[in-house]
Design an enzyme around this catalytic site. Structure first.
Site, mmCIF file in Angstrom:
data_model
loop_
_atom_site.group_PDB
_atom_site.id
_atom_site.type_symbol
_atom_site.label_atom_id
_atom_site.label_comp_id
_atom_site.label_asym_id
_atom_site.label_seq_id
_atom_site.Cartn_x
_atom_site.Cartn_y
_atom_site.Cartn_z
ATOM 1 N N LYS A 167 35.833 33.557 42.764
ATOM 2 C CA LYS A 167 37.256 33.302 43.035
ATOM 3 C C LYS A 167 37.773 32.101 42.246
ATOM 4 O O LYS A 167 38.946 32.050 41.885
ATOM 5 C CB LYS A 167 37.474 33.101 44.529
ATOM 6 C CG LYS A 167 37.370 34.408 45.308
ATOM 7 C CD LYS A 167 37.763 34.222 46.756
ATOM 8 C CE LYS A 167 37.962 35.563 47.449
ATOM 9 N NZ LYS A 167 36.685 36.290 47.659
ATOM 10 N N GLU A 208 47.760 33.883 50.032
ATOM 11 C CA GLU A 208 47.341 34.553 51.259
ATOM 12 C C GLU A 208 45.832 34.424 51.349
ATOM 13 O O GLU A 208 45.164 34.296 50.337
ATOM 14 C CB GLU A 208 47.728 36.031 51.205
ATOM 15 C CG GLU A 208 46.707 36.951 50.503
ATOM 16 C CD GLU A 208 46.499 36.691 49.000
ATOM 17 O OE1 GLU A 208 47.321 35.972 48.393
ATOM 18 O OE2 GLU A 208 45.496 37.202 48.448
ATOM 19 N N SER A 234 28.407 37.944 43.262
ATOM 20 C CA SER A 234 29.772 37.398 43.217
ATOM 21 C C SER A 234 29.907 36.056 43.916
ATOM 22 O O SER A 234 30.775 35.262 43.570
ATOM 23 C CB SER A 234 30.758 38.397 43.818
ATOM 24 O OG SER A 234 30.346 38.793 45.118
HETATM 25 C C1 LIG Z 1 36.433 37.610 47.886
HETATM 26 C C2 LIG Z 1 35.079 38.012 47.546
HETATM 27 C C3 LIG Z 1 34.783 39.329 47.105
HETATM 28 C C4 LIG Z 1 35.783 40.434 47.048
HETATM 29 O O1 LIG Z 1 36.815 40.278 46.140
HETATM 30 P P1 LIG Z 1 36.921 41.119 44.782
HETATM 31 O O2 LIG Z 1 38.301 40.865 44.354
HETATM 32 O O3 LIG Z 1 36.640 42.556 45.110
HETATM 33 O O4 LIG Z 1 35.905 40.572 43.854
HETATM 34 C C5 LIG Z 1 33.477 39.599 46.728
HETATM 35 N N1 LIG Z 1 32.502 38.672 46.802
HETATM 36 C C6 LIG Z 1 32.746 37.418 47.236
HETATM 37 C C7 LIG Z 1 31.625 36.446 47.296
HETATM 38 C C8 LIG Z 1 34.033 37.051 47.621
HETATM 39 O O5 LIG Z 1 34.259 35.792 48.052
#
Ligand SMILES: *Cc1c(COP(=O)(O)O)cnc(C)c1O
Length: 410
Positions: free
Chosen positions: A87, A109, A378
């Site tokens: 993010k 948001e 992620s």
């Molecule tokens: C917010 C988040 C996601 C989901 O968001 P995408 O826009 O689909 O990438 C995935 N993994 C983590 C660790 C997140 O914080």
């Protein structure tokens, strides 16, 4: 690239009230201008390399590779970003764009609070005023994130409308934007919403794929056969996929939140089950989990960040074109994959990211040892300690929480 005015095949678009047209025009112009200016991307890379651990490394998961006995498994480490997830790529990029536009206030948001914390961090660093809209129920559920947003100087506004969750927070953020267009930028959190957000957020996240394509060739000596990413709104998936879209031999796999499974009505699967339909909401056209009257349904996932009714129009189009394959992982599978990854590799993926690991673990054994799998981690999982400890039913953790509560009551 969008074909016209933000369309990707039949998805996307720009469905906004008349009053916001000038604001969107200004944003589109600023974004196009920044994209055409190499010094902007250089400034972005410099910031991310000194503030957020970029380039993030790729780690070889040697123990899991050995256990599963098939393809070699590599992990792209977006968990090492500042604030713990990909993010940061999006919010820091939008922050630089806000500076360029000469605005002084950002709003956002947030559902689980991760995007709120990332945005508040960006605002603190770049010196903006910051307001975060969050459903009242989420404010109650996500106290640690609310605590940090407030310490970072943001005003957190609990939204008491509707179901008091993410979709109501999105409506409230748009309402704020309409009132404060001149001073304010709405830093949307994923590759969804009206044009130019899907393209803009994906562009900032493409830093993941650009790095990964070069790194994996260096480390594994070849391009990956399959790339796995979890899909909430779709921004981390588009980020890593973008590096391999033109490589026909690389299969791209998006993994959605299967929750309690197909037919349970308790999941957030838009593309790999049959429960969603195409519609227009929140300013864009895509697959939504909605009822026949277009009312958004309640979604569920053990991973709060995947708990969303829509999906990026760019991914909806890549799904329709057959370029990205979509699968779903259930809550139970996710907890198992997380436990296994922690124990065998000492990596702690976020519950969101663990969805991608589930699908990779299912497929690796039937692949050959000269093949390569790349998983996008992620985010990091230590934020999920409350959920994970509950799922593991850890008695020592329960005793700890009980003792804390007792100390406060005294
Ligand atoms: C917010 C988040 C996601 C989901 O968001 P995408 O826009 O689909 O990438 C995935 N993994 C983590 C660790 C997140 O914080």
């Amino acid at each position: 690239m969008p074909e016209s005015r933000g369309y990707y095949g039949r998805f996307g678009g720009l469905y906004i009230p008349e009053i916001l047209v000038a604001t969107f025009d200004e944003l589109i112009r600023a974004f196009e201008d920044a994209k055409a200016d190499p010094s902007f991307w250089a400034e972005y890379e410099a910031l991310m390399s000194t503030y957020s651990c970029r380039p993030t490394p790729i780690t070889f998961a040697g123990n899991l590779t050995e256990d599963l006995g098939g393809a070699r498994i590599y992990v792209k480490r977006e968990d090492l970003n500042h604030t713990g997830a990909h993010k940061a790529n999006n919010v820091m990029g939008q922050g630089l764009l806000v500076k360029r536009m000469g605005k002084r206030r950002v709003i956002a948001e947030t559902g689980a609070g991760q995007h709120g914390v990332a945005t508040a961090t960006m605002a603190a660093k770049l010196g903006f005023e910051c307001t975060i809209y969050m459903g009242e129920i989420d404010v109650e559920r996500q106290r640690p994130n609310v605590f940090w947003m407030e310490r970072l100087g943001a005003t957190v506004v609990p939204v008491t409308e509707g179901s008091r969750t993410l979709k109501d927070a999105i409506n409230e953020a748009f309402r704020d934007w309409v009132t404060n267009m001149d001073s304010t930028h709405y830093a949307l959190g994923t590759a969804c919403g009206p044009h130019p957000f899907p393209e803009m957020v994906s562009w900032f996240q493409s830093i993941i794929g650009t790095e990964a394509r070069e790194q994996i060739q260096q480390i594994a000596g070849r391009l990956p056969d399959r790339v796995y990413a979890c899909v909430g709104g779709g921004s981390n998936a588009l980020g890593i996929f973008s590096g391999f879209l033109e490589d026909e031999g690389v299969e791209l796999v998006g993994v959605e939140a299967g929750g309690h499974g197909a037919g349970s009505g308790r999941h957030a699967v838009r593309l790999s089950y049959d429960d969603a339909s195409v519609g227009v909401a929140q300013g864009y056209k895509t697959w939504f989990l909605q009822d026949r009257d277009g009312q958004m349904q309640h979604t569920h996932s053990v991973a709060a960040g995947l708990d969303y009714v829509g999906v990026s129009p760019i991914l909806a189009d890549l799904h329709e074109k057959g370029r990205v394959r979509f699968e779903a992982a259930t809550d139970t599978e996710v907890i198992d994959a997380l436990a296994r990854t922690v124990r065998r590799e000492g990596l702690i993926p976020a519950l969101e990211s663990a969805h991608a690991f589930v699908q990779a673990f299912k497929e690796a054994p039937s692949m050959s040892p000269d093949q390569v799998i790349l998983i996008n981690q992620s985010g990091r999982g230590d934020k999920d300690i409350f959920t994970v400890a509950d799922a593991f039913d850890d008695p020592k953790w329960k005793a700890f929480i009980r003792e804390k509560a007792r100390a406060y009551d005294a």
